[in-house]
Motif scaffolding. Structure first.
Motif, PDB file in Angstrom:
ATOM      1  N   GLY A   1       0.814  -1.205   0.000  1.00  0.00           N
ATOM      2  CA  GLY A   1       0.000   0.000   0.000  1.00  0.00           C
ATOM      3  C   GLY A   1       0.848   1.255   0.000  1.00  0.00           C
ATOM      4  N   ARG A   2       0.244   2.350   0.429  1.00  0.00           N
ATOM      5  CA  ARG A   2       0.909   3.664   0.511  1.00  0.00           C
ATOM      6  C   ARG A   2       1.364   4.174  -0.856  1.00  0.00           C
ATOM      7  N   GLY A   3       0.841   3.606  -1.931  1.00  0.00           N
ATOM      8  CA  GLY A   3       1.198   4.052  -3.275  1.00  0.00           C
ATOM      9  C   GLY A   3       2.337   3.295  -3.900  1.00  0.00           C
TER      10      GLY A   3
ATOM     11  N   THR B   1       2.972   9.460   4.885  1.00  0.00           N
ATOM     12  CA  THR B   1       1.600   9.422   5.379  1.00  0.00           C
ATOM     13  C   THR B   1       1.651   9.318   6.890  1.00  0.00           C
ATOM     14  N   ALA B   2       0.604   9.792   7.549  1.00  0.00           N
ATOM     15  CA  ALA B   2       0.558   9.743   9.012  1.00  0.00           C
ATOM     16  C   ALA B   2      -0.699   9.010   9.452  1.00  0.00           C
ATOM     17  N   TYR B   3      -0.497   7.920  10.182  1.00  0.00           N
ATOM     18  CA  TYR B   3      -1.636   7.212  10.766  1.00  0.00           C
ATOM     19  C   TYR B   3      -1.962   7.875  12.086  1.00  0.00           C
ATOM     20  N   ASP B   4      -3.054   8.624  12.094  1.00  0.00           N
ATOM     21  CA  ASP B   4      -3.414   9.436  13.251  1.00  0.00           C
ATOM     22  C   ASP B   4      -4.937   9.491  13.338  1.00  0.00           C
TER      23      ASP B   4
ATOM     24  N   VAL C   1       9.843  16.830  -0.105  1.00  0.00           N
ATOM     25  CA  VAL C   1       9.093  16.011   0.846  1.00  0.00           C
ATOM     26  C   VAL C   1       7.611  16.296   0.641  1.00  0.00           C
ATOM     27  N   PHE C   2       6.795  15.233   0.622  1.00  0.00           N
ATOM     28  CA  PHE C   2       5.362  15.365   0.380  1.00  0.00           C
ATOM     29  C   PHE C   2       4.600  14.726   1.544  1.00  0.00           C
ATOM     30  N   TYR C   3       3.660  15.466   2.106  1.00  0.00           N
ATOM     31  CA  TYR C   3       2.837  14.966   3.203  1.00  0.00           C
ATOM     32  C   TYR C   3       1.485  14.558   2.618  1.00  0.00           C
ATOM     33  N   ASN C   4       1.238  13.249   2.572  1.00  0.00           N
ATOM     34  CA  ASN C   4       0.071  12.727   1.870  1.00  0.00           C
ATOM     35  C   ASN C   4      -1.009  12.215   2.812  1.00  0.00           C
ATOM     36  N   ASP C   5      -2.246  12.303   2.347  1.00  0.00           N
ATOM     37  CA  ASP C   5      -3.398  11.847   3.113  1.00  0.00           C
ATOM     38  C   ASP C   5      -3.341  10.328   3.310  1.00  0.00           C
ATOM     39  N   PHE C   6      -3.478   9.899   4.553  1.00  0.00           N
ATOM     40  CA  PHE C   6      -3.372   8.471   4.866  1.00  0.00           C
ATOM     41  C   PHE C   6      -4.412   7.644   4.128  1.00  0.00           C
ATOM     42  N   ASP C   7      -5.681   8.051   4.199  1.00  0.00           N
ATOM     43  CA  ASP C   7      -6.749   7.226   3.644  1.00  0.00           C
ATOM     44  C   ASP C   7      -6.652   7.087   2.131  1.00  0.00           C
ATOM     45  N   THR C   8      -6.105   8.098   1.476  1.00  0.00           N
ATOM     46  CA  THR C   8      -5.968   8.053   0.012  1.00  0.00           C
ATOM     47  C   THR C   8      -4.849   7.118  -0.417  1.00  0.00           C
TER      48      THR C   8
END
Length: 316
Positions: free
Chosen positions: A205-207, A248-251, A279-286
């Protein structure tokens, strides 16, 4: 006289036979029982006899996989309805709980059940033929689609999806040509709400499938497909840092404390990717999603963010 009685008796018996035949014959409005064609399918639990063309499928975590080959998913686990890539395709499906609620499945009258986890396998098998496909059975999107093509018998739909996927991947690679260096590395990282940091390979996952399979971009040299997930300490993070880093951040509670602490860390701030604004901060659910439909859509998401960031860096 005897002869006429015999003739009369024969006539009566013939009439009775005709009446009985008429009574036993189905009326034009009655449906004759349908014969469902079946076939044998090899599974992790052994050979299961399944419908050749299942029409009503219940699954736990394989909603996107089944939808990618045009299957009719009538029941699925709860988080599938939060999947931004398939939730509209599930508008007529029913949430069946996790673990799977056997009573809910029974009410749906499926003709096939496909599960990743086998907690209720025996009970589900009493409702309909049940296929157990353990997590990680397939190693790439092509293998995944082939498995679900075989399960559903939807060969044309599967071929169309793979053709569409290959075209999207080709277009993505062409768009990135000249935008990024051929030897640049790309890393997928995830931070938990407890502050744990992980790096991911191409099939967790995670792309990963979009980044490494479709777009054919390079992993950080220390990482490998054999090690799909690896927990990192902050001290070793620089050894696993890529030229381009996607986090991604699981939060679940959206507190943001762990992410803020990471961003403030001198080690994080000292990474080349941070210094180069890569650096890219990506949405976890996406990006957590890894079904074929999600992977297909993630290709454009990665391509667009890389092109936009390149333009942004050029104007500085």
């Amino acid at each position: 006289m005897k002869k006429s009685k015999v003739i009369m008796l024969v006539a009566i018996l013939a009439t009775l036979a005709s009446v009985l035949m008429a009574c036993n014959k189905p009326s034009s409005t009655e449906k004759e029982p349908e014969t469902i064609e079946t076939r044998e399918f090899e599974t992790a639990k052994g050979v299961v006899e399944i419908p050749s063309k299942p029409l009503r499928i219940v699954t736990d975590f394989y909603g996107g996989e089944l939808l990618s080959v045009g299957a009719n998913v009538i029941g699925v686990e709860p988080t599938a309805f939060d999947n931004p890539f398939i939730k509209d395709l599930l508008k007529d499906a029913v949430e069946i709980g996790q673990p799977v609620n056997v009573e809910k499945v029974l009410e749906l009258e499926p003709d096939l059940i496909v599960v990743m986890y086998d907690e209720n396998y025996e009970q589900l098998s009493e409702i309909a033929p049940t296929i157990h496909i353990p997590y990680g059975t397939a190693t790439n999107i092509q293998e995944t689609v082939k498995i679900f093509e075989d399960i559903t018998g939807n060969h044309e739909e599967a071929a169309q999806f793979i053709s569409k996927f290959d075209q999207k991947a080709k277009e993505g690679r062409e768009k990135l040509a000249g935008i990024i260096a051929a030897d640049a590395t790309f890393g997928l990282y995830e931070l938990t709400d407890k502050g744990d940091l992980w790096i991911f390979g191409d099939n967790a996952g995670r792309g990963g499938q979009a980044l490494y399979n479709a777009l054919e971009l390079n992993m950080p040299h220390e990482n490998s497909t054999a090690e799909q997930t690896l927990q990192l300490s902050m001290e070793v993070l620089p050894e696993y840092a890529a030229d381009y880093m996607f986090l991604t951040a699981y939060d679940p509670e959206k507190r943001g404390e762990a992410l803020n602490a990471l961003k403030d860390s001198p080690i994080w701030q000292g990474l080349d990717a941070m210094k180069n604004n890569q650096v890219f901060y990506n949405d976890f659910d996406t990006y957590y999603r890894y079904d074929p439909i999600a992977i297909y859509e993630q290709i454009d998401l990665f391509v667009d963010m890389l092109i936009d960031r390149s333009k942004e860096n050029q104007t500085k």
